[in-house]
Design a protein around this motif. Structure first.
Motif, mmCIF file in Angstrom:
data_model
loop_
_atom_site.group_PDB
_atom_site.id
_atom_site.type_symbol
_atom_site.label_atom_id
_atom_site.label_comp_id
_atom_site.label_asym_id
_atom_site.label_seq_id
_atom_site.Cartn_x
_atom_site.Cartn_y
_atom_site.Cartn_z
ATOM 1 N N MET A 31 0.831 -1.210 0.000
ATOM 2 C CA MET A 31 0.000 0.000 0.000
ATOM 3 C C MET A 31 0.861 1.254 0.000
ATOM 4 O O MET A 31 0.585 2.201 -0.747
ATOM 5 N N LEU A 32 1.895 1.266 0.828
ATOM 6 C CA LEU A 32 2.756 2.446 0.890
ATOM 7 C C LEU A 32 3.477 2.665 -0.437
ATOM 8 O O LEU A 32 3.543 3.800 -0.933
ATOM 9 N N GLU A 33 4.018 1.609 -1.015
ATOM 10 C CA GLU A 33 4.712 1.725 -2.300
ATOM 11 C C GLU A 33 3.756 2.111 -3.418
ATOM 12 O O GLU A 33 4.142 2.770 -4.382
ATOM 13 N N PRO A 38 -1.436 7.320 3.861
ATOM 14 C CA PRO A 38 -1.116 6.679 5.137
ATOM 15 C C PRO A 38 -2.162 6.966 6.211
ATOM 16 O O PRO A 38 -2.329 6.169 7.138
ATOM 17 N N ARG A 39 -2.884 8.052 6.080
ATOM 18 C CA ARG A 39 -3.946 8.343 7.052
ATOM 19 C C ARG A 39 -5.096 7.350 6.920
ATOM 20 O O ARG A 39 -5.718 6.977 7.908
ATOM 21 N N PHE A 40 -5.371 6.908 5.689
ATOM 22 C CA PHE A 40 -6.386 5.885 5.468
ATOM 23 C C PHE A 40 -5.958 4.584 6.146
ATOM 24 O O PHE A 40 -6.753 3.934 6.838
ATOM 25 N N ILE A 41 -4.704 4.205 5.981
ATOM 26 C CA ILE A 41 -4.186 2.994 6.614
ATOM 27 C C ILE A 41 -4.298 3.114 8.131
ATOM 28 O O ILE A 41 -4.746 2.185 8.805
ATOM 29 N N ALA A 42 -3.908 4.247 8.673
ATOM 30 C CA ALA A 42 -3.966 4.459 10.121
ATOM 31 C C ALA A 42 -5.402 4.373 10.634
ATOM 32 O O ALA A 42 -5.654 3.803 11.705
ATOM 33 N N SER A 68 -1.432 6.683 14.316
ATOM 34 C CA SER A 68 -2.153 7.671 13.507
ATOM 35 C C SER A 68 -1.638 9.083 13.792
ATOM 36 O O SER A 68 -1.407 9.872 12.860
ATOM 37 N N GLN A 69 -1.444 9.390 15.060
ATOM 38 C CA GLN A 69 -0.916 10.706 15.424
ATOM 39 C C GLN A 69 0.507 10.886 14.904
ATOM 40 O O GLN A 69 0.872 11.972 14.461
ATOM 41 N N ALA A 70 1.307 9.841 14.949
ATOM 42 C CA ALA A 70 2.676 9.919 14.444
ATOM 43 C C ALA A 70 2.672 10.205 12.946
ATOM 44 O O ALA A 70 3.460 11.032 12.460
ATOM 45 N N VAL A 71 1.792 9.543 12.215
ATOM 46 C CA VAL A 71 1.687 9.783 10.779
ATOM 47 C C VAL A 71 1.288 11.235 10.520
ATOM 48 O O VAL A 71 1.855 11.894 9.641
ATOM 49 N N GLU A 72 0.346 11.747 11.285
ATOM 50 C CA GLU A 72 -0.068 13.146 11.124
ATOM 51 C C GLU A 72 1.077 14.095 11.459
ATOM 52 O O GLU A 72 1.250 15.128 10.814
ATOM 53 N N HIS A 73 1.859 13.741 12.458
ATOM 54 C CA HIS A 73 2.911 14.643 12.943
ATOM 55 C C HIS A 73 4.153 14.634 12.055
ATOM 56 O O HIS A 73 4.690 15.697 11.740
ATOM 57 N N GLY A 75 4.477 12.564 9.027
ATOM 58 C CA GLY A 75 4.230 12.247 7.620
ATOM 59 C C GLY A 75 5.114 11.126 7.116
ATOM 60 O O GLY A 75 5.743 10.402 7.887
ATOM 61 N N LEU A 76 5.138 11.002 5.803
ATOM 62 C CA LEU A 76 6.003 10.010 5.169
ATOM 63 C C LEU A 76 7.277 10.695 4.701
ATOM 64 O O LEU A 76 7.253 11.888 4.445
ATOM 65 N N PRO A 77 8.400 10.050 4.621
ATOM 66 C CA PRO A 77 8.528 8.610 4.716
ATOM 67 C C PRO A 77 8.671 8.071 6.137
ATOM 68 O O PRO A 77 8.422 6.901 6.377
ATOM 69 N N GLU A 78 9.053 8.907 7.120
ATOM 70 C CA GLU A 78 9.333 8.390 8.457
ATOM 71 C C GLU A 78 8.112 7.790 9.144
ATOM 72 O O GLU A 78 8.244 6.907 9.995
ATOM 73 N N GLY A 79 6.927 8.235 8.777
ATOM 74 C CA GLY A 79 5.711 7.694 9.379
ATOM 75 C C GLY A 79 5.518 6.211 9.121
ATOM 76 O O GLY A 79 4.762 5.554 9.835
ATOM 77 N N HIS A 80 6.231 5.680 8.130
ATOM 78 C CA HIS A 80 6.069 4.253 7.858
ATOM 79 C C HIS A 80 6.583 3.393 9.018
ATOM 80 O O HIS A 80 6.137 2.267 9.190
ATOM 81 N N TYR A 81 7.504 3.921 9.831
ATOM 82 C CA TYR A 81 7.967 3.166 10.993
ATOM 83 C C TYR A 81 6.832 2.969 11.994
ATOM 84 O O TYR A 81 6.640 1.878 12.529
#
Length: 189
Positions: A31-33, A38-42, A68-73, A75-81
């Motif tokens: 999905m990421l690739e 990523p917000r949908f995934i979260a 979810s909060q980490a992704v918002e804060h 973003g990508l690419p680091e949010g994938h962790y």
């Protein structure tokens, strides 16, 4: 795009629900690739944490919301962790759909029979006219009772025997607590 949007999230959900962290990570990576939001995934992770894990591991919801909060804060690419950490946690968490079954049963009850008026002691007495109508009168504050549990009826008249939540094998502590509370309140299990 198209069906792949739904196929990959479906495969992720079913793999994670199936306790397979490797498949969960595989579909997450796909999905990421593929450019999935990523917000949908979260959001789907949050849903799965309550729907498929629930009280078998209440921390699952905390982990999913944090991801979810980490992704918002960040973003990508680091949010994938954070998403990967959450996917692994959710896949390995014990599973229970007792929460989904319970809210489904409660909503069916309301849809089929309507919402009955709460007992007068539970209704608001926050304004003078309500107090004049007897609302709030007779409310027994649970914290004044031994174990913070009293036997006051909380369900509407005629619906006292309704039971929606049935903890399953993955929720032994919840089952024991619920049984003890029902006994203390003089209710059937």
């Amino acid at each position: 795009g198209g069906d792949q949007h739904y196929d990959y999230i479906s495969a992720w959900i079913k793999s994670t629900r199936g306790s397979d962290p490797d498949a969960s990570l595989y579909y997450l990576a796909a999905m990421l690739e593929g450019g999935e939001d990523p917000r949908f995934i979260a959001r789907r992770m949050i849903v799965l944490a309550s729907e498929d894990i629930g009280n078998a591991d209440p921390q699952a919801l905390v982990v999913a919301v944090a991801a979810s909060q980490a992704v918002e804060h960040v973003g990508l690419p680091e949010g994938h962790y954070a998403l990967a950490q959450c996917a692994i946690y959710l896949a390995l968490a014990p599973k229970s759909n007792a929460v989904a079954r319970a809210i489904g049963a409660a909503r069916r009850e309301i849809a089929d029979h309507g919402a009955a008026t709460p007992p007068a002691p539970l209704r608001t007495a926050a304004y003078p006219a309500a107090r004049k109508l007897g609302r709030g009168v007779g409310y027994e504050y649970p914290h004044d009772a031994p174990g913070h549990i009293n036997d006051q009826e909380h369900l509407p008249a005629g619906r006292e025997d309704l039971r929606f939540y049935a903890p399953d094998d993955a929720e032994p502590e919840m089952r024991e607590r619920l049984e003890a509370i029902r006994r203390a309140r003089g209710r059937r299990p």
